[in-house]
Motif scaffolding. Structure first.
Motif, PDB file in Angstrom:
ATOM      1  N   TYR A 107       9.864  -4.523   3.459  1.00  0.00           N
ATOM      2  CA  TYR A 107      10.902  -2.211   3.486  1.00  0.00           C
ATOM      3  C   TYR A 107       9.634  -2.310   2.394  1.00  0.00           C
ATOM      4  CZ  TYR A 107      13.905  -5.135   6.418  1.00  0.00           C
ATOM      5  OH  TYR A 107      14.313  -4.691   7.920  1.00  0.00           O
ATOM      6  N   PRO A 108       9.871  -2.901   1.497  1.00  0.00           N
ATOM      7  CA  PRO A 108       9.101  -2.331   0.015  1.00  0.00           C
ATOM      8  C   PRO A 108       7.335  -1.604   1.124  1.00  0.00           C
ATOM      9  CG  PRO A 108       9.464  -3.435  -1.156  1.00  0.00           C
ATOM     10  CD  PRO A 108       9.379  -4.216   0.541  1.00  0.00           C
ATOM     11  N   HIS A 109       6.994  -1.819   1.561  1.00  0.00           N
ATOM     12  CA  HIS A 109       5.593  -1.016   2.335  1.00  0.00           C
ATOM     13  C   HIS A 109       6.653  -0.164   3.804  1.00  0.00           C
ATOM     14  CE1 HIS A 109       2.531  -4.161   1.066  1.00  0.00           C
ATOM     15  NE2 HIS A 109       3.682  -5.410   1.168  1.00  0.00           N
ATOM     16  N   ASP A 169       9.015   1.336   3.024  1.00  0.00           N
ATOM     17  CA  ASP A 169       9.541   2.538   2.198  1.00  0.00           C
ATOM     18  C   ASP A 169       8.193   3.040   1.805  1.00  0.00           C
ATOM     19  OD1 ASP A 169      11.403   3.439   0.762  1.00  0.00           O
ATOM     20  OD2 ASP A 169      10.755   3.091  -0.865  1.00  0.00           O
ATOM     21  N   ALA A 170       7.242   2.738   1.240  1.00  0.00           N
ATOM     22  CA  ALA A 170       5.776   3.878   0.367  1.00  0.00           C
ATOM     23  C   ALA A 170       5.475   4.118   1.328  1.00  0.00           C
ATOM     24  CB  ALA A 170       5.089   3.061   0.337  1.00  0.00           C
ATOM     25  N   ARG A 214       7.461   7.463   2.617  1.00  0.00           N
ATOM     26  CA  ARG A 214       7.816   8.732   1.762  1.00  0.00           C
ATOM     27  C   ARG A 214       6.106   9.230   1.663  1.00  0.00           C
ATOM     28  NH1 ARG A 214       7.427   6.476  -3.308  1.00  0.00           N
ATOM     29  NH2 ARG A 214       7.915   4.173  -2.412  1.00  0.00           N
ATOM     30  N   THR A 263       3.873 -10.382  12.432  1.00  0.00           N
ATOM     31  CA  THR A 263       3.764  -9.618  11.082  1.00  0.00           C
ATOM     32  C   THR A 263       2.209  -9.164  11.330  1.00  0.00           C
ATOM     33  OG1 THR A 263       4.563 -12.370  10.357  1.00  0.00           O
ATOM     34  CG2 THR A 263       2.230 -11.020   9.066  1.00  0.00           C
ATOM     35  N   ARG A 264       1.548  -9.482  12.129  1.00  0.00           N
ATOM     36  CA  ARG A 264      -0.073  -8.710  12.494  1.00  0.00           C
ATOM     37  C   ARG A 264       0.754  -7.389  13.188  1.00  0.00           C
ATOM     38  NH1 ARG A 264      -4.963 -11.038  12.198  1.00  0.00           N
ATOM     39  NH2 ARG A 264      -4.936 -13.825  12.649  1.00  0.00           N
ATOM     40  N   ILE A 321       1.425  -5.687  10.011  1.00  0.00           N
ATOM     41  CA  ILE A 321       0.597  -5.046   8.649  1.00  0.00           C
ATOM     42  C   ILE A 321      -0.225  -4.075   9.918  1.00  0.00           C
ATOM     43  CG2 ILE A 321      -1.529  -6.192   8.256  1.00  0.00           C
ATOM     44  CD1 ILE A 321       0.368  -8.954   7.612  1.00  0.00           C
ATOM     45  N   LEU A 359       1.013  -0.452   9.391  1.00  0.00           N
ATOM     46  CA  LEU A 359       0.831   0.546   8.288  1.00  0.00           C
ATOM     47  C   LEU A 359      -0.625   0.881   7.896  1.00  0.00           C
ATOM     48  CD1 LEU A 359       4.313  -1.959   7.073  1.00  0.00           C
ATOM     49  CD2 LEU A 359       3.455   0.807   7.762  1.00  0.00           C
ATOM     50  N   ARG A 360      -1.248  -0.477   7.785  1.00  0.00           N
ATOM     51  CA  ARG A 360      -3.213  -0.225   7.389  1.00  0.00           C
ATOM     52  C   ARG A 360      -3.614   0.582   8.203  1.00  0.00           C
ATOM     53  NH1 ARG A 360      -5.973  -4.513   5.752  1.00  0.00           N
ATOM     54  NH2 ARG A 360      -8.429  -4.060   6.984  1.00  0.00           N
ATOM     55  N   LEU A 395      -5.256 -12.946   8.497  1.00  0.00           N
ATOM     56  CA  LEU A 395      -4.298 -11.829   8.489  1.00  0.00           C
ATOM     57  C   LEU A 395      -4.804 -10.854   7.868  1.00  0.00           C
ATOM     58  CD1 LEU A 395      -0.880 -13.665   8.325  1.00  0.00           C
ATOM     59  CD2 LEU A 395      -1.233 -11.996  10.330  1.00  0.00           C
ATOM     60  N   LEU A 406      -2.182  -5.892   2.679  1.00  0.00           N
ATOM     61  CA  LEU A 406      -1.715  -5.029   2.149  1.00  0.00           C
ATOM     62  C   LEU A 406      -1.742  -4.410   0.940  1.00  0.00           C
ATOM     63  CD1 LEU A 406       1.375  -4.621   4.676  1.00  0.00           C
ATOM     64  CD2 LEU A 406      -0.630  -3.306   5.522  1.00  0.00           C
ATOM     65  N   TYR A 416       0.970   0.220  -4.769  1.00  0.00           N
ATOM     66  CA  TYR A 416       1.167   1.696  -3.854  1.00  0.00           C
ATOM     67  C   TYR A 416       1.048   2.701  -5.020  1.00  0.00           C
ATOM     68  CZ  TYR A 416       2.179   0.512   0.427  1.00  0.00           C
ATOM     69  OH  TYR A 416       1.872  -0.328   1.711  1.00  0.00           O
ATOM     70  N   LEU A 460      13.085   0.654  -5.383  1.00  0.00           N
ATOM     71  CA  LEU A 460      14.106   0.579  -3.692  1.00  0.00           C
ATOM     72  C   LEU A 460      15.018  -0.493  -3.963  1.00  0.00           C
ATOM     73  CD1 LEU A 460      13.503   1.188  -0.424  1.00  0.00           C
ATOM     74  CD2 LEU A 460      12.302  -0.902  -0.527  1.00  0.00           C
TER      75      LEU A 460
END
Lengths: 548, 260
Positions: free
Chosen positions: A441-443, A445-446, A449, A498-499, A502, A505-506, B76, B79, B83, B89
């Motif tokens: 969730y932090p990812h 959210d970031a 934004r 998970t992959r 990630i 997002l990457r 894997l 990330l 940031y 949050l």
């Protein structure tokens, strides 16, 4: 070979003052699992299994009812990722190949079991005939166009197709970034209009996840009704007079239909639900575990671990070990379907009779289910639904309906403010927010934004910049699918989920950095577009802070 | 020969234990027990029937399962651990639990050190302050490496959280503030409706017309009001506050977010 319809009755028209209404809602959704880069990709099996076991049998059910002029009404969510996959020629060709492989396996098994395993032979023969009929439907009748096949029933007025979140993002946990909620809704409705040529009126909120205020985004997208988990509606302020037996109008301006738990229990429940009947087909016992490996070469290599392939020939039998499961007997299963459908329809009559006391209108019983419950999980589910429709049509007292049709007859809705709710365990967000998946969730959210900032900064981009912004939006939306958090919670296929999170997002961050630094590489943008071809009409401006 | 590939399979459990936590994500540390709560939970939550919700999970899991051969495990990807911005949050999980996760930028750390001194920073506690609407604040002192926390609460209607430092002087140095978080209240007395009070009704057709005219949502009495656009995050001035921000304004109810 097509099975004969269980019963044939004439067409009827609904009475003016029926005992009640029944509104079945099937939510069909899969995450976007197109992996064109690999000839065989295991997670694509999710789609092929759902097509072969659920979507084709549901269409066959609708065809049977239409042929026999049985009145039926069904509300069907086709989520945007599922629509994208159903419309993908590559995936549909692969799906056809999958049916062919299953059919070959079934034919081999028919020969192998013919002499010494009579009961298993009969079960296999039925499976072979069923697969052949489904192949005929898929290839010859529908010409691999499932969306068109569903739409035909929509055009006939029998089903109501509604939309969902763009990638089934769980909206209550996006609430702090309203633009991200808006994007899930806007992209979904835009995609729906592109495919069907009209604007959807209803939406299934992903995971039935409601929070107060989501209505603003629904209205903005032209949506007018949705559904709530039972407690989301009964816990409204004020508590609705008719409970879940009538739709309400939220103070946000959307009509909501509450889930009826009694009809849910009879179909969903592990303890008292119909699918656990001993005569129904067993889900877990699969030919992939037991037939000679040389027969499975279409599905796996000899050195690979065995896995289910989708050819199932045993019945539930009872609470016994897998090796004690007995062969499936189709006639016995169909007999139970008739019993269960009659029971279900009778219970709806009793329920409507009880509920009607004190109501100034016929009660409405709303029964939402995962579409894949029917056929994939409960093999006889489509036949059950078909027989329920036949039963209701024959008696013509409890009337199958859709939300717009009900609202057309009963326009007035009580105005209340619903509560945050979902249809997950515990009724709130704990399935999608817990120790197994909270790291995402932090990812999210970031990234949301950052996407909002990009959208606000680039109102009139050059063509390549527009493509990069659109692809960044796609990557973010694909990362937000609630399926990934669900999979992490349940502990199956966790690495894949998970992959996916990630990876998306990457890629999003990669594109965002290139956009911010004005260092766009057209080849990279094209590569990313090609990897995840979804939402061809994507407009990243869905993420802007004001759509004007 | 066709290439068979799966990203799932036998390696999944080992991989997932390694994956997000070790990659320096904004993940919670190993020890994240919910904050102790002295009062009993109010009986407001009414979970969906376990037999139904479990069956639903089983069915959904059945359509998202595949067993098979995994390719040789590949590491894997990762990330970012941060940031580079100070942000808090705050999410609602259920009527009794919130989830807070935060990020502290290097520039914020530098600014704090400049303000309270390097030594002052070193001996300061990381402090999470949770303020309930029209209620008191609860303070949690945490290690500086902690990045998230589940928070037990005693009902709504709304909360705001702040993350900051508490140096020996005791003055709270704000790092970031969350947006308001609205908590469902379940079947609580708030929904009682006087029998004499007229219930509002609105026709679906009328609501559609109102929506087309921009006259929704409606008031609780069923009368229409002009629609305000959905609150964009850019307008939420108090979504993330820099050092030394003003005291939070905690909203009084869920509707307020969309009435501003």
């Amino acid at each position: 070979m097509e099975e004969p319809a269980i019963s044939i009755v004439g067409e009827s028209s609904p009475p003016q003052n029926p005992l009640g209404f029944w509104c079945p809602v099937l939510h069909a959704h899969l995450p976007f699992v197109r992996h064109a880069e690999h000839e065989h990709f295991l997670e694509e099996d999710w789609l092929y299994e759902a097509v072969i076991e659920t979507y084709l049998p549901l269409l066959r059910m609708m065809d049977h009812l239409t042929r026999d002029r049985v009145r039926f009404r069904l509300t069907l969510t086709l989520s945007p990722p599922l629509l994208a996959m159903m419309l993908d020629p590559l995936l549909m060709r692969r799906c056809e190949r999958r049916i062919e492989s299953l059919l070959r396996l079934a034919s081999q098994e028919v020969k192998r079991t013919a002499v010494h395993q009579r009961e298993l032979f009969e079960a296999t023969l039925f499976a072979e005939q069923d697969l052949a009929a489904l192949r005929e439907l898929f290839v010859s009748t529908y010409r691999r166009d499932l969306v068109g096949a569903f739409f035909k029933h929509k055009a006939a007025g029998s089903i109501e197709i509604i939309t969902c979140g763009a990638t089934h993002g769980f909206l209550p946990l996006m609430r702090q970034t309203p633009e991200a909620v808006r994007a899930q809704i806007q992209v979904a409705t835009t995609d729906f209009r592109r495919i069907f040529g009209y604007a959807p009126e209803g939406i299934w909120l992903p995971e039935c996840g409601y929070f107060e205020g989501v209505e603003a985004f629904l209205i903005e997208a032209g949506l007018r009704y949705s559904f709530l988990e039972a407690h989301g509606l009964t816990d409204s302020t004020p508590s609705p007079v008719h409970g879940v037996m009538a739709p309400i109008m939220s103070t946000g301006g959307i009509a909501f239909f509450g889930r009826d738990m009694e009809s849910s229990r009879q179909v969903w429940s592990a303890e008292v639900g119909y699918p656990g009947d001993p005569d129904y087909r067993e889900f877990y016992k699969d030919a992939g575990w037991e037939v000679p490996i040389k027969e499975l070469l279409d599905f796996m290599k000899p050195h690979e671990p065995r896995r289910p392939v989708g050819l199932k020939r045993h019945r539930v039998t009872g609470k016994v070990d897998q090796h004690l499961k007995e062969p499936y007997v189709r006639a016995r299963a169909l007999s139970r379907v008739v019993d269960h459908a009659a029971h279900f329809a009778h219970q709806r009559r009793l329920q409507a009779t009880r509920a009607r006391t004190g109501m100034n209108r016929p009660p409405l019983i709303v029964s939402p289910y995962d579409a894949e419950l029917f056929g994939h999980w409960w093999f006889e589910g489509p036949q059950f639904l078909e027989q329920v429709f036949r039963d209701l049509d024959a008696r013509n007292d409890v009337i199958a309906t859709t939300p717009p049709a009900y609202l057309e007859r009963h326009n007035e809705c009580e105005v209340v403010t619903p509560e945050m709710s979902t249809w997950g365990a515990q009724g709130y967000a704990s399935v999608w927010l817990n120790e197994a998946n909270d790291w995402i969730y932090p990812h999210y959210d970031a990234a949301a934004r950052r996407m909002i900032r990009l959208a606000n900064q680039h109102r009139e981009p050059a063509p390549l910049m527009k493509r990069a912004l659109d692809q960044a939006a796609r990557e973010l939306l694909l990362a937000q699918s609630s399926d990934w958090a669900f999979i992490m919670k349940t502990g199956t296929m966790v690495e894949y989920a998970t992959r996916r999170v990630i990876e998306h997002l990457r890629r999003f961050a990669d594109l965002a950095s290139a956009i911010e630094g004005d260092r766009l590489d057209e080849r990279k943008v094209r590569r990313y577009e090609k990897a995840w071809p979804i939402f061809p009409a994507m407009d990243y401006r869905a993420f802007t802070s004001s759509l004007g | 020969m066709p290439k068979l590939k799966s990203e799932s399979g036998t390696v999944k459990k080992a991989a997932i234990k390694r994956a997000p936590k070790k990659t320096g994500l904004l993940a919670a540390p190993a020890k994240r027990t919910p904050v102790a709560r002295k009062k009993p939970l109010p009986k407001t939550a009414r979970p969906a029937e376990p037999s139904i919700s479990e069956a639903q999970s089983t069915v959904v899991a059945s359509k998202l399962r595949t067993e098979g051969q995994a390719l040789p495990p590949t590491p894997l990807p990762t990330l970012p651990s941060s940031y580079g911005e100070s942000h808090l949050l705050l999410l609602v999980r259920d009527p009794h639990t919130l989830f807070a996760a935060w990020d502290v930028s290097p520039s914020t750390v530098d600014a704090l050190k400049a303000r309270i001194g390097a030594r002052g920073y070193a001996v300061s506690n990381l402090t999470l302050r949770l303020t309930r609407a029209m209620g008191s604040a609860t303070t949690f002192h945490l290690g500086k490496k902690v990045r998230s926390r589940y928070l037990k609460i005693d009902g709504g209607p709304s909360y705001i959280a702040e993350i900051g430092l508490t140096p020996p002087s005791g003055r709270f140095e704000l790092i970031a503030r969350s947006t308001p978080c609205f908590v469902p209240q379940g079947a609580s007395p708030h929904q009682d409706w006087p029998g004499t009070k007229r219930r509002a009704v609105l026709g679906y057709r009328e609501a559609r017309v109102l929506a087309q005219r921009g006259l929704v949502p409606v008031n609780a009495d069923g009368t229409p009001r002009k629609r305000t656009p959905p609150a964009p995050s850019a307008r939420a001035a108090d979504r993330t506050t820099s050092l030394g921000g003003a005291a939070p304004r905690v909203l009084g109810g869920a509707s307020d977010l969309y009435r501003r």
